[in-house]
Write an enzyme that holds these catalytic residues in place. Structure first.
Site, PDB file in Angstrom:
ATOM      1  N   GLY A  14     -19.614  44.119 -29.259  1.00 15.42           N
ATOM      2  CA  GLY A  14     -18.582  44.582 -28.702  1.00 15.42           C
ATOM      3  C   GLY A  14     -19.077  45.416 -27.641  1.00 15.42           C
ATOM      4  O   GLY A  14     -18.019  46.282 -27.338  1.00 15.42           O
ATOM      5  N   MET A  93     -15.641  35.007 -31.742  1.00 24.49           N
ATOM      6  CA  MET A  93     -15.396  33.712 -32.137  1.00 24.49           C
ATOM      7  C   MET A  93     -15.214  32.791 -33.498  1.00 24.49           C
ATOM      8  O   MET A  93     -15.300  32.111 -34.308  1.00 24.49           O
ATOM      9  CB  MET A  93     -17.307  34.159 -32.644  1.00 24.49           C
ATOM     10  CG  MET A  93     -17.877  34.906 -31.853  1.00 24.49           C
ATOM     11  SD  MET A  93     -18.536  34.188 -30.045  1.00 24.49           S
ATOM     12  CE  MET A  93     -19.551  32.656 -30.374  1.00 24.49           C
ATOM     13  N   ARG A  94     -13.121  32.892 -32.679  1.00 25.65           N
ATOM     14  CA  ARG A  94     -12.604  31.947 -33.239  1.00 25.65           C
ATOM     15  C   ARG A  94     -11.993  31.670 -32.449  1.00 25.65           C
ATOM     16  O   ARG A  94     -11.880  31.508 -32.010  1.00 25.65           O
ATOM     17  CB  ARG A  94     -11.624  32.771 -34.607  1.00 25.65           C
ATOM     18  CG  ARG A  94     -12.207  33.532 -36.049  1.00 25.65           C
ATOM     19  CD  ARG A  94     -12.942  33.006 -37.222  1.00 25.65           C
ATOM     20  NE  ARG A  94     -12.421  31.594 -37.445  1.00 25.65           N
ATOM     21  CZ  ARG A  94     -12.593  30.743 -38.235  1.00 25.65           C
ATOM     22  NH1 ARG A  94     -14.340  30.619 -38.596  1.00 25.65           N
ATOM     23  NH2 ARG A  94     -12.147  29.884 -38.992  1.00 25.65           N
ATOM     24  N   HIS A 112     -15.762  35.076 -20.449  1.00 29.73           N
ATOM     25  CA  HIS A 112     -15.860  33.868 -20.529  1.00 29.73           C
ATOM     26  C   HIS A 112     -17.439  33.361 -20.247  1.00 29.73           C
ATOM     27  O   HIS A 112     -17.663  34.222 -19.087  1.00 29.73           O
ATOM     28  CB  HIS A 112     -15.573  31.944 -20.642  1.00 29.73           C
ATOM     29  CG  HIS A 112     -16.770  31.485 -21.212  1.00 29.73           C
ATOM     30  ND1 HIS A 112     -17.048  31.153 -22.096  1.00 29.73           N
ATOM     31  CD2 HIS A 112     -17.504  30.523 -20.680  1.00 29.73           C
ATOM     32  CE1 HIS A 112     -17.925  30.243 -22.654  1.00 29.73           C
ATOM     33  NE2 HIS A 112     -18.132  29.379 -21.646  1.00 29.73           N
ATOM     34  N   GLU A 177     -19.977  41.281 -16.798  1.00 28.68           N
ATOM     35  CA  GLU A 177     -18.409  40.929 -17.539  1.00 28.68           C
ATOM     36  C   GLU A 177     -18.526  42.367 -17.118  1.00 28.68           C
ATOM     37  O   GLU A 177     -17.077  42.967 -17.865  1.00 28.68           O
ATOM     38  CB  GLU A 177     -19.446  40.353 -19.194  1.00 28.68           C
ATOM     39  CG  GLU A 177     -20.055  39.069 -19.160  1.00 28.68           C
ATOM     40  CD  GLU A 177     -19.871  39.086 -20.573  1.00 28.68           C
ATOM     41  OE1 GLU A 177     -19.649  38.853 -20.947  1.00 28.68           O
ATOM     42  OE2 GLU A 177     -20.803  37.687 -20.633  1.00 28.68           O
TER      43      GLU A 177
HETATM   44  C1  GRF Z   1     -19.882  37.861 -23.961  1.00 22.98           C
HETATM   45  O1  GRF Z   1     -20.873  37.375 -23.298  1.00 22.98           O
HETATM   46  C2  GRF Z   1     -18.656  37.098 -23.838  1.00 22.98           C
HETATM   47  O2  GRF Z   1     -18.763  36.898 -22.534  1.00 22.98           O
HETATM   48  C3  GRF Z   1     -19.214  36.394 -24.717  1.00 22.98           C
HETATM   49  O3  GRF Z   1     -19.708  37.007 -25.908  1.00 22.98           O
HETATM   50  C4  GRF Z   1     -19.679  37.960 -26.140  1.00 22.98           C
HETATM   51  C5  GRF Z   1     -19.364  38.888 -26.173  1.00 22.98           C
HETATM   52  O4  GRF Z   1     -20.402  40.420 -25.671  1.00 22.98           O
HETATM   53  N1  GRF Z   1     -17.829  35.528 -24.940  1.00 22.98           N
HETATM   54  P1  GRF Z   1     -19.650  41.298 -26.689  1.00 22.98           P
HETATM   55  O5  GRF Z   1     -19.761  41.497 -28.573  1.00 22.98           O
HETATM   56  O6  GRF Z   1     -18.835  42.283 -25.671  1.00 22.98           O
HETATM   57  O7  GRF Z   1     -20.914  42.227 -26.058  1.00 22.98           O
END
Ligand code: GRF
Length: 193
Positions: A14, A93-94, A112, A177
């Protein structure tokens, strides 16, 4: 200003969730984080969200077996109970069913770790290194039924450096991100995206 009510859906640590929570503290930010939902009961991000006093819910996919529709209905129910306007997927992740995605069309976004449309799916950093690309990065996009597709809201690149491992590259991308997700959510909440 009426702030848009946002739910963040997570499965793991998270860190993007935390970046959104931090950004939303600004008085002029057009969205408030009203809910965090995890499909994994032990997700580290849930603890983090609880510490900040944000409402959390667990919708454990394991309880629904192979019934993706029922899982998505439970998700949708939680979102409705909390009067959510916008959904942010952040390491969730779903795969979501087309019916669920349709209900949230234009109101659900995802981050992503690649320069989409390159490297959809998993293990993006290792694949980018293996391909020898010189630029990698992160993308925030509207969610459509097809995985890691949909109109792009924000995107930023980072260099792939000699000697990079998936871990060093991931860390460089993650910093991006954490910057672009709050910017993208702002644009969506303001109706600019
Ligand atoms: C991130 O790299 C996001 O882009 C990908 O999964 C990872 C999640 O990281 N979809 P976090 O749980 O936000 O630390």
């Amino acid at each position: 200003m009426t702030k848009k009510r946002v739910a963040i859906l997570i499965s793991g640590r998270g860190s993007n969730m935390a970046a959104l929570i931090e950004a939303a503290k600004a008085p002029d930010y057009p969205a408030e984080i009203a809910l965090v939902i995890s499909n994994v009961p032990g997700a580290a991000g849930l603890t983090r969200a609880r510490e900040t006093g944000i409402a959390t819910e667990v919708v454990d996919h394991k309880a629904f077996g192979k019934d993706r529709e029922a899982f998505d209905r439970a998700l949708h129910g939680a979102l409705e109970r909390h009067a959510i306007d916008i959904v942010c997927l952040a390491g969730f992740m779903r795969l979501l069913t087309p019916a669920f995605v349709a209900k949230w069309s234009g109101r659900m976004i995802n981050i992503h770790p690649s320069l989409l449309p390159a490297f959809k799916g998993l293990d993006t950093h290792a694949r980018a290194i293996a391909e020898g690309v010189k630029q990698h990065g992160a993308t925030v996009h509207f969610v459509v039924p097809e995985l890691d597709s949909g109109p792009i809201i924000a995107q930023e690149s980072v260099p792939v450096l000699p000697g990079d491992t998936p871990e060093t590259l991931a860390a460089r991308v993650l910093a991006v991100e954490h910057r672009i997700y709050p910017l993208a959510l702002r644009r969506v909440a303001e109706g600019l995206a």
